[in-house]
Design an enzyme around this catalytic site. Structure first.
Site, PDB file in Angstrom:
ATOM      1  N   LYS A 276       0.861  -1.332  -0.251  1.00 46.11           N
ATOM      2  CA  LYS A 276      -0.007   0.096  -0.102  1.00 46.11           C
ATOM      3  C   LYS A 276       0.760   1.340  -0.053  1.00 46.11           C
ATOM      4  O   LYS A 276       2.079   1.192   0.422  1.00 46.11           O
ATOM      5  CB  LYS A 276      -0.800   0.061   1.266  1.00 46.11           C
ATOM      6  CG  LYS A 276      -1.859  -0.942   1.422  1.00 46.11           C
ATOM      7  CD  LYS A 276      -2.856  -0.805   2.610  1.00 46.11           C
ATOM      8  CE  LYS A 276      -3.772  -1.799   2.907  1.00 46.11           C
ATOM      9  NZ  LYS A 276      -4.956  -1.617   1.839  1.00 46.11           N
ATOM     10  N   ASP A 346      -3.032  -7.230  -1.852  1.00 44.41           N
ATOM     11  CA  ASP A 346      -3.751  -6.510  -1.052  1.00 44.41           C
ATOM     12  C   ASP A 346      -5.207  -6.513  -1.082  1.00 44.41           C
ATOM     13  O   ASP A 346      -5.888  -5.850  -0.389  1.00 44.41           O
ATOM     14  CB  ASP A 346      -3.379  -5.022  -1.513  1.00 44.41           C
ATOM     15  CG  ASP A 346      -3.758  -3.959  -0.336  1.00 44.41           C
ATOM     16  OD1 ASP A 346      -3.917  -4.198   0.742  1.00 44.41           O
ATOM     17  OD2 ASP A 346      -4.083  -2.790  -0.800  1.00 44.41           O
ATOM     18  N   ARG A 350     -10.378 -11.398   1.724  1.00 37.62           N
ATOM     19  CA  ARG A 350     -11.687 -12.225   1.183  1.00 37.62           C
ATOM     20  C   ARG A 350     -10.935 -13.866   1.267  1.00 37.62           C
ATOM     21  O   ARG A 350     -11.655 -14.695   1.270  1.00 37.62           O
ATOM     22  CB  ARG A 350     -11.777 -11.884  -0.229  1.00 37.62           C
ATOM     23  CG  ARG A 350     -10.791 -11.965  -1.277  1.00 37.62           C
ATOM     24  CD  ARG A 350     -11.021 -11.029  -2.406  1.00 37.62           C
ATOM     25  NE  ARG A 350     -11.025  -9.717  -2.163  1.00 37.62           N
ATOM     26  CZ  ARG A 350     -11.437  -8.776  -3.244  1.00 37.62           C
ATOM     27  NH1 ARG A 350     -11.533  -9.217  -4.407  1.00 37.62           N
ATOM     28  NH2 ARG A 350     -11.282  -7.504  -2.943  1.00 37.62           N
TER      29      ARG A 350
END
Length: 504
Positions: A276, A346, A350
């Protein structure tokens, strides 16, 4: 840990209460400012106060506060008038919650207050109590020497007008269980990531569960490998702090329905090898807000003694860039044997959730609800204060939207269009874990849907709903209503409300 403000109810005259502040409500009706009923002021005092407020330009809008001192006929030295937005004789419960929260925050540093905001029944009185105690919440654990001493203590005690006796005692117990759950979720989200990581998160939940009489089991990395939880292992293998799966089981005698909860617990999200930007990492301690909500809701349901079985799966990992961090192009085998091609490290939430959903499905519950700070796309779609709700069962999805919104977790339903699933096809695995860039929140939910099991002997999936709390889980801006800056406890009240509906 955040401070907890004691709560009582009373039917005594609010104006005569020996407290430091009296909180009353005001709204604008037909162009005139009106004090809400239930304030306990003598008629002449109420009339004079309304005139003074009008002179000061008060309009009764949301978050509006007016302080009045030395008011004749009031024992408290301070009268705090808070705007209750909306119109009509009985403001919505959420308006009362927010108004009470605004007042409670403004009373930080004071010892006691009576809230008389025009509540006209048990539901409204409890809404005022909930808003006041949540508004008084403060997390100060990590303030350094001097800062902690200088910080104002939260409001010392809250008394809410309108209930007494057995009804009041029961209301205190009910509100306290709920706000304690929300506060616990806030505490977890607010804890710095060097202190809250998978192992310490698990240890804290174990201690809480044992106090509450809730059964708890923790799977450490070796057990996760044995159990085929490739999603949790894959995300957590780049960190020196190994992942965990925590299972909470509340199974009261006589429960006829079973609700399973699955929470995303990424205690810090660096983005993995798909790193990120630095600015995007600042708030990533909040990426475990879904697991916090599921743990807190389960404990609240147990404290309330609701006759419904609840099993929670907290999928805990730290997404880092260590030597073993998974790469784009890797293929991992999930619980149940399906393989997934990794596209973007990233998009890790899930993956851990997929293992949790597969595990939950094996128990054949009546419904599964997962909660996750899953996608920035949901924030783009619905903003920072609204939960996105998706699922395979319209009735469950719509029920969560309605129950959550009534409870204070504003929510909105999103669809799962059939054209999304083909975008998850992979040439090297059963599926890949990301699809097209557009409709990102629905793409993520469509991936999760693949891991929801089927009802025994049927082609129909177990009813499942997905709560994307990426926006409302963490408030980066100024406090508002009963929401502090930082962790908000989003999702807790939705889950408790759903469990209560199953119990009913």
């Amino acid at each position: 840990m955040g401070a907890r403000t004691p709560l009582t109810f009373s039917t005594d005259d609010p104006a005569g209460a020996e407290v430091e502040a009296l909180v009353i409500g005001a709204v604008k009706r037909d162009g005139a400012l009106v004090l809400l009923d239930g304030h306990g002021l003598p008629d002449d005092t109420a009339s004079a106060l309304a005139g003074s407020l009008a002179t000061l330009g008060a309009e009764g809008g949301a978050d509006e506060l007016t302080r009045m001192t030395g008011v004749d006929g009031v024992a408290a030295p301070l009268v705090l008038v808070v705007g209750v937005s909306g119109s009509g004789p009985a403001p919505r419960t959420e308006q009362l919650r927010r108004a009470a929260g605004v007042a409670a925050r403004a009373l930080a540093g004071r010892g006691s207050a009576v809230f008389a905001l025009g509540q006209q029944g048990r539901e409204q009185a409890m809404a005022v109590a909930e808003g006041a105690v949540l508004g008084a919440y403060s997390y100060v654990d990590q303030h350094g020497i001097g800062k902690a001493d200088s910080a104002k203590a939260p409001l010392g005690s809250v008394t809410v007008a309108g209930l007494s006796g057995e009804e009041g005692t029961a209301a205190v117990a009910e509100v306290s269980a709920l706000v304690s759950g929300v506060a616990y979720a806030r505490d977890l989200v607010n804890t710095p990531p060097n202190l809250l990581y998978p192992e310490s998160f698990a240890d804290d939940v174990v201690a809480r569960a044992q106090e509450a009489g809730v059964e708890v089991e923790v799977w450490e990395p070796e057990r996760l490998v044995e159990e085929g939880c490739g999603g949790i292992i894959g995300v957590g293998q780049g960190s020196a702090r190994g992942p965990r799966l925590v299972m909470l089981r509340y199974a009261p005698a006589g429960a006829s329905r079973h609700l399973a909860l699955v929470g995303k617990g990424i205690t810090f999200d660096s983005g993995g090898l798909c790193l990120k930007p630095g600015a995007s990492m600042v708030t990533m301690k909040m990426d475990m807000g879904g697991a916090a909500a599921c743990a807190a809701a389960t404990l609240a349901v147990a404290e309330l003694g609701l006759p419904v079985q609840v099993t929670a799966y907290l999928c805990l990992a730290e997404n880092m860039t260590g030597d073993l961090a998974q790469r784009p192009g890797d293929v991992v085998t999930m619980r149940g044997g399906r393989t997934v091609e990794i596209i973007n490290t990233d998009a890790e939430g899930r993956l851990v959730m997929a293992d949790g959903l597969a595990l939950a499905s094996e128990q054949q519950p009546d419904a599964i609800v997962d909660v996750a700070t899953l996608t920035g796309a949901c924030i783009i779609a619905l903003g920072e204060r609204t939960i996105g709700v998706m699922g395979n069962d319209d009735a469950l999805r719509d029920s969560l939207v309605d129950l959550g919104t009534q409870a204070g977790d504003t929510a909105w339903a999103l669809p799962l269009p059939e054209e999304i699933r083909p975008t998850l096809d992979s040439p090297v695995a059963d599926l890949k874990h990301t699809g097209e860039r557009s409709a990102g929140a629905m793409v993520a939910a469509t991936f999760l849907k693949e891991f929801v099991g089927h009802q025994d002997g049927e082609e129909t999936q177990i009813p499942w709903a997905h709560l994307d709390i990426a926006g409302p889980a963490f408030n980066e801006k100024a406090a508002w209503g009963y929401y502090p800056k930082g962790g908000t406890g989003a999702g807790v009240r939705s889950l408790v409300a759903l469990a209560r509906s199953y119990a009913d």
